[in-house]
Write a protein that holds these residues in place. Structure first.
Motif, PDB file in Angstrom:
ATOM      1  N   ALA A 251     -45.248  66.247  65.007  1.00 47.10           N
ATOM      2  CA  ALA A 251     -44.170  65.696  65.143  1.00 47.10           C
ATOM      3  C   ALA A 251     -42.980  66.454  66.051  1.00 47.10           C
ATOM      4  CB  ALA A 251     -43.522  65.141  63.864  1.00 47.10           C
ATOM      5  N   GLU A 252     -42.622  67.454  65.611  1.00 47.68           N
ATOM      6  CA  GLU A 252     -41.826  68.439  66.228  1.00 47.68           C
ATOM      7  C   GLU A 252     -42.170  68.792  67.739  1.00 47.68           C
ATOM      8  OE1 GLU A 252     -41.093  71.626  64.118  1.00 47.68           O
ATOM      9  OE2 GLU A 252     -40.149  70.725  62.331  1.00 47.68           O
ATOM     10  N   LEU A 253     -43.472  69.015  67.870  1.00 44.72           N
ATOM     11  CA  LEU A 253     -44.196  69.381  69.413  1.00 44.72           C
ATOM     12  C   LEU A 253     -43.890  68.449  70.043  1.00 44.72           C
ATOM     13  CD1 LEU A 253     -45.522  71.579  70.843  1.00 44.72           C
ATOM     14  CD2 LEU A 253     -47.622  70.732  69.888  1.00 44.72           C
ATOM     15  N   VAL A 254     -44.368  67.183  69.682  1.00 44.88           N
ATOM     16  CA  VAL A 254     -44.412  65.792  70.528  1.00 44.88           C
ATOM     17  C   VAL A 254     -42.599  65.378  70.849  1.00 44.88           C
ATOM     18  CG1 VAL A 254     -45.037  63.559  70.909  1.00 44.88           C
ATOM     19  CG2 VAL A 254     -46.658  65.070  69.853  1.00 44.88           C
ATOM     20  N   GLY A 255     -41.976  65.740  70.004  1.00 39.76           N
ATOM     21  CA  GLY A 255     -40.619  65.276  69.834  1.00 39.76           C
ATOM     22  C   GLY A 255     -39.865  66.167  71.002  1.00 39.76           C
ATOM     23  N   GLY A 256     -40.421  67.280  71.435  1.00 39.83           N
ATOM     24  CA  GLY A 256     -39.771  68.010  72.244  1.00 39.83           C
ATOM     25  C   GLY A 256     -40.157  67.710  73.785  1.00 39.83           C
ATOM     26  N   PHE A 257     -40.936  66.619  73.896  1.00 39.47           N
ATOM     27  CA  PHE A 257     -41.150  66.331  75.322  1.00 39.47           C
ATOM     28  C   PHE A 257     -40.771  64.852  75.528  1.00 39.47           C
ATOM     29  CE2 PHE A 257     -44.137  69.597  74.384  1.00 39.47           C
ATOM     30  CZ  PHE A 257     -44.266  70.500  75.615  1.00 39.47           C
ATOM     31  N   ASP A 258     -40.292  64.484  76.917  1.00 44.71           N
ATOM     32  CA  ASP A 258     -39.905  63.173  77.317  1.00 44.71           C
ATOM     33  C   ASP A 258     -40.974  62.409  77.545  1.00 44.71           C
ATOM     34  OD1 ASP A 258     -38.483  61.105  77.770  1.00 44.71           O
ATOM     35  OD2 ASP A 258     -37.824  61.615  79.874  1.00 44.71           O
ATOM     36  N   LEU A 259     -41.503  61.720  76.693  1.00 49.35           N
ATOM     37  CA  LEU A 259     -42.840  61.090  76.576  1.00 49.35           C
ATOM     38  C   LEU A 259     -42.630  59.482  76.645  1.00 49.35           C
ATOM     39  CD1 LEU A 259     -45.498  62.731  74.317  1.00 49.35           C
ATOM     40  CD2 LEU A 259     -45.331  63.001  76.982  1.00 49.35           C
ATOM     41  N   ALA A 260     -43.392  58.792  77.325  1.00 51.12           N
ATOM     42  CA  ALA A 260     -43.275  57.199  77.328  1.00 51.12           C
ATOM     43  C   ALA A 260     -43.827  56.985  75.884  1.00 51.12           C
ATOM     44  CB  ALA A 260     -44.408  56.510  78.268  1.00 51.12           C
ATOM     45  N   ASP A 261     -43.132  55.658  75.272  1.00 55.00           N
ATOM     46  CA  ASP A 261     -43.446  55.221  74.064  1.00 55.00           C
ATOM     47  C   ASP A 261     -45.225  55.259  73.970  1.00 55.00           C
ATOM     48  OD1 ASP A 261     -40.926  55.699  73.416  1.00 55.00           O
ATOM     49  OD2 ASP A 261     -40.398  53.471  73.692  1.00 55.00           O
ATOM     50  N   ASP A 262     -45.634  54.474  74.893  1.00 53.63           N
ATOM     51  CA  ASP A 262     -47.016  54.321  74.926  1.00 53.63           C
ATOM     52  C   ASP A 262     -48.153  55.442  75.282  1.00 53.63           C
ATOM     53  OD1 ASP A 262     -46.703  54.136  77.473  1.00 53.63           O
ATOM     54  OD2 ASP A 262     -47.685  52.111  77.682  1.00 53.63           O
ATOM     55  N   ALA A 263     -47.437  56.427  75.548  1.00 52.78           N
ATOM     56  CA  ALA A 263     -48.421  57.573  76.029  1.00 52.78           C
ATOM     57  C   ALA A 263     -49.323  57.896  74.914  1.00 52.78           C
ATOM     58  CB  ALA A 263     -47.604  58.779  76.408  1.00 52.78           C
ATOM     59  N   PRO A 264     -50.657  57.863  75.044  1.00 51.66           N
ATOM     60  CA  PRO A 264     -51.553  58.434  73.970  1.00 51.66           C
ATOM     61  C   PRO A 264     -51.801  59.946  73.775  1.00 51.66           C
ATOM     62  CG  PRO A 264     -52.723  57.854  76.043  1.00 51.66           C
ATOM     63  CD  PRO A 264     -51.184  57.707  76.382  1.00 51.66           C
ATOM     64  N   ILE A 265     -52.234  60.224  72.799  1.00 51.75           N
ATOM     65  CA  ILE A 265     -52.182  61.724  72.361  1.00 51.75           C
ATOM     66  C   ILE A 265     -53.881  62.122  72.181  1.00 51.75           C
ATOM     67  CG2 ILE A 265     -51.743  63.330  70.581  1.00 51.75           C
ATOM     68  CD1 ILE A 265     -48.863  62.219  70.353  1.00 51.75           C
ATOM     69  N   GLY A 266     -54.233  63.107  72.714  1.00 54.86           N
ATOM     70  CA  GLY A 266     -55.480  63.871  72.344  1.00 54.86           C
ATOM     71  C   GLY A 266     -55.367  65.017  71.590  1.00 54.86           C
ATOM     72  N   VAL A 267     -56.279  65.248  70.639  1.00 52.11           N
ATOM     73  CA  VAL A 267     -56.180  66.369  69.725  1.00 52.11           C
ATOM     74  C   VAL A 267     -57.600  67.060  69.927  1.00 52.11           C
ATOM     75  CG1 VAL A 267     -55.720  67.190  67.349  1.00 52.11           C
ATOM     76  CG2 VAL A 267     -54.221  65.361  68.333  1.00 52.11           C
ATOM     77  N   ALA A 268     -57.548  68.373  70.231  1.00 49.79           N
ATOM     78  CA  ALA A 268     -58.680  69.104  69.909  1.00 49.79           C
ATOM     79  C   ALA A 268     -58.434  69.968  68.756  1.00 49.79           C
ATOM     80  CB  ALA A 268     -58.735  70.250  71.283  1.00 49.79           C
ATOM     81  N   PHE A 269     -59.674  69.717  67.813  1.00 47.64           N
ATOM     82  CA  PHE A 269     -59.537  70.387  66.748  1.00 47.64           C
ATOM     83  C   PHE A 269     -60.744  71.477  66.476  1.00 47.64           C
ATOM     84  CE2 PHE A 269     -59.792  69.871  61.705  1.00 47.64           C
ATOM     85  CZ  PHE A 269     -58.531  70.005  61.557  1.00 47.64           C
ATOM     86  N   PRO A 270     -60.421  72.405  65.504  1.00 48.42           N
ATOM     87  CA  PRO A 270     -61.551  73.489  65.453  1.00 48.42           C
ATOM     88  C   PRO A 270     -62.220  73.007  64.102  1.00 48.42           C
ATOM     89  CG  PRO A 270     -59.508  74.071  64.413  1.00 48.42           C
ATOM     90  CD  PRO A 270     -59.178  72.906  64.914  1.00 48.42           C
ATOM     91  N   ALA A 271     -63.028  71.970  64.332  1.00 45.51           N
ATOM     92  CA  ALA A 271     -64.089  71.590  63.434  1.00 45.51           C
ATOM     93  C   ALA A 271     -65.041  70.140  63.936  1.00 45.51           C
ATOM     94  CB  ALA A 271     -63.310  71.251  61.865  1.00 45.51           C
ATOM     95  N   PRO A 272     -66.218  69.951  63.426  1.00 45.26           N
ATOM     96  CA  PRO A 272     -66.824  68.738  63.815  1.00 45.26           C
ATOM     97  C   PRO A 272     -66.186  67.611  63.216  1.00 45.26           C
ATOM     98  CG  PRO A 272     -68.382  70.381  62.631  1.00 45.26           C
ATOM     99  CD  PRO A 272     -66.874  70.926  62.462  1.00 45.26           C
ATOM    100  N   LEU A 273     -66.112  66.513  64.012  1.00 42.68           N
ATOM    101  CA  LEU A 273     -65.372  65.307  63.573  1.00 42.68           C
ATOM    102  C   LEU A 273     -66.376  64.137  63.707  1.00 42.68           C
ATOM    103  CD1 LEU A 273     -62.022  65.799  65.598  1.00 42.68           C
ATOM    104  CD2 LEU A 273     -62.350  66.018  63.171  1.00 42.68           C
ATOM    105  N   ASP A 274     -66.162  63.432  62.467  1.00 38.90           N
ATOM    106  CA  ASP A 274     -66.783  62.125  62.481  1.00 38.90           C
ATOM    107  C   ASP A 274     -66.269  60.742  62.770  1.00 38.90           C
ATOM    108  OD1 ASP A 274     -68.968  60.118  62.156  1.00 38.90           O
ATOM    109  OD2 ASP A 274     -69.301  60.615  59.975  1.00 38.90           O
ATOM    110  N   HIS A 275     -66.055  60.378  64.148  1.00 41.19           N
ATOM    111  CA  HIS A 275     -65.175  59.469  64.406  1.00 41.19           C
ATOM    112  C   HIS A 275     -63.876  59.663  63.881  1.00 41.19           C
ATOM    113  CE1 HIS A 275     -68.595  57.116  65.772  1.00 41.19           C
ATOM    114  NE2 HIS A 275     -69.341  57.331  64.666  1.00 41.19           N
ATOM    115  N   GLY A 276     -63.384  60.919  64.178  1.00 42.82           N
ATOM    116  CA  GLY A 276     -62.120  61.458  63.997  1.00 42.82           C
ATOM    117  C   GLY A 276     -61.680  61.989  62.468  1.00 42.82           C
ATOM    118  N   VAL A 277     -62.671  61.753  61.733  1.00 40.64           N
ATOM    119  CA  VAL A 277     -62.628  62.255  60.297  1.00 40.64           C
ATOM    120  C   VAL A 277     -63.109  63.701  60.300  1.00 40.64           C
ATOM    121  CG1 VAL A 277     -63.063  61.843  57.944  1.00 40.64           C
ATOM    122  CG2 VAL A 277     -62.812  60.073  59.536  1.00 40.64           C
TER     123      VAL A 277
END
Length: 254
Positions: A55-81
Motif C-alpha cells: 500500500a505504501e509502495l503503490v501510494g508513493g506513485f501518481d497512478l491512474a485509479d484504474d492502473a492494474p498491478i502485476g506482482v512477481a512472487f517467489p513461489a508457485p501460484l495456483d491461479h493467484g493462490v
C-alpha cells in the motif's frame, strides 16, 4: 489489443525475501516511467505486513485509479493462490495474492511466479522479443528458475531447476551458487550447464534459451562453451524483468 490500448501504464511489483521493488511500466516500451523504489522485506514477512508495504509502495506513485498491478512472487501460484512458500513467512500458504493486493491498494491485480514474470518480460520486451515457438528462460542464481513460453503463451509454474539429473537435483550442481560453493572454473561449471541444458532440450525441444540471473552479465565466459541445438542467448532486462513482465501480464494476461 483493446485492453492493451486502454492501459498505457501498469505497475509492477517484485516481492523477494530481502526486498520488495516496484515501478510503473510503459506498456508500449517496457521502460519504467518513474524510478524504481525498493523497500526492505520485513523480518516477519506475513501477508499482513507485506500488504502494508505494498500500500505504501503503490501510494508513493501518481497512478491512474484504474492502473492494474502485476506482482512477481517467489513461489508457485495456483491461479493467484500461494501453493507453498520457502522465502517468506509460512502463513503465506493458501493466500489469494491478487485479492490481498486489491484490498491493500485498491487496484486490480494479477500475480505470477517471479521466474514466469521474468520470462514474460524477456519475451515481450527483451532478449526473446518477436520470437515464436518454444522459448525457455533459465535464471541462474541461488537456484535455477525457469519460465516456458509457447508462441508467446506462458506455461506457468515450471520448476525445471528441480529436474533430477544423474541422481542429483539439477540446481544443486548447476546453479551459480554451486559454482561459487565449489569454486568451479568456468569450464567445469559449463560442463554441468551443458548436462543440464541438453537434458532440458531432450524433454522440451526449445527453439530459444534465454539465460538470466546476475551471472548473465558474464555470459561471454560460459555461454560460448555450450553446444546445444537451440540458440542460447543472455537476458537483456536482467533485474528489471520481473517488474516489467508482471506489469505486462496485469494489462495483457495472454
Amino acid at each position: 489489443m483493446a485492453e492493451q490500448r486502454e492501459h498505457q501504464v501498469a505497475f509492477g511489483i517484485d516481492i523477494g525475501g530481502s526486498g520488495i521493488k516496484g515501478a510503473p511500466v510503459d506498456l508500449t516500451t517496457g521502460e519504467f516511467t518513474a524510478d524504481r523504489q525498493r523497500v526492505r522485506t520485513p523480518d516477519r514477512s506475513t501477508p499482513e505486513a507485506v500488504g502494508k508495504i505494498l500500500a505504501e509502495l503503490v501510494g508513493g506513485f501518481d497512478l491512474a485509479d484504474d492502473a492494474p498491478i502485476g506482482v512477481a512472487f517467489p513461489a508457485p501460484l495456483d491461479h493467484g493462490v500461494v501453493r507453498f512458500i520457502a522465502n517468506l513467512h509460512k502463513s503465506w500458504k493458501g493466500v489469494d495474492l491478487p485479492a490481498l493486493v486489491r484490498e491493500a491498494t485498491g487496484h486490480d491485480a494479477v500475480a505470477v511466479n517471479d521466474a514466469d514474470a521474468a520470462g514474460v518480460g524477456e519475451q515481450r520486451y527483451g532478449a526473446a522479443k518477436g520470437r515464436d515457438g518454444v522459448v525457455l528462460l533459465a535464471t541462474l542464481g541461488t537456484g535455477i528458475g525457469s519460465a516456458l513460453l509457447v508462441d508467446g503463451a506462458l506455461v506457468p509454474n515450471t520448476e525445471l531447476g528441480h529436474l533430477e539429473i544423474d541422481g542429483h537435483d539439477a540446481e544443486s550442481r548447476a546453479a551459480e551458487s554451486a559454482r561459487d560453493r565449489e569454486d568451479l572454473s568456468w569450464e567445469k561449471w559449463a560442463k554441468r550447464l551443458q548436462r543440464y541444458f541438453e537434458t532440458v532440450e531432450m524433454l522440451l525441444s526449445p527453439d530459444l534459451i534465454v539465460v538470466g540471473g546476475g551471472i548473465s552479465k558474464q555470459h561471454e565466459k560460459f555461454l560460448p562453451l555450450l553446444d546445444l541445438r537451440a540458440e542460447i542467448i543472455p537476458a537483456t532486462l536482467r533485474n528489471r524483468a520481473g517488474i516489467v513482465g508482471a506489469a505486462s501480464l496485469a494489462a495483457r494476461p495472454h
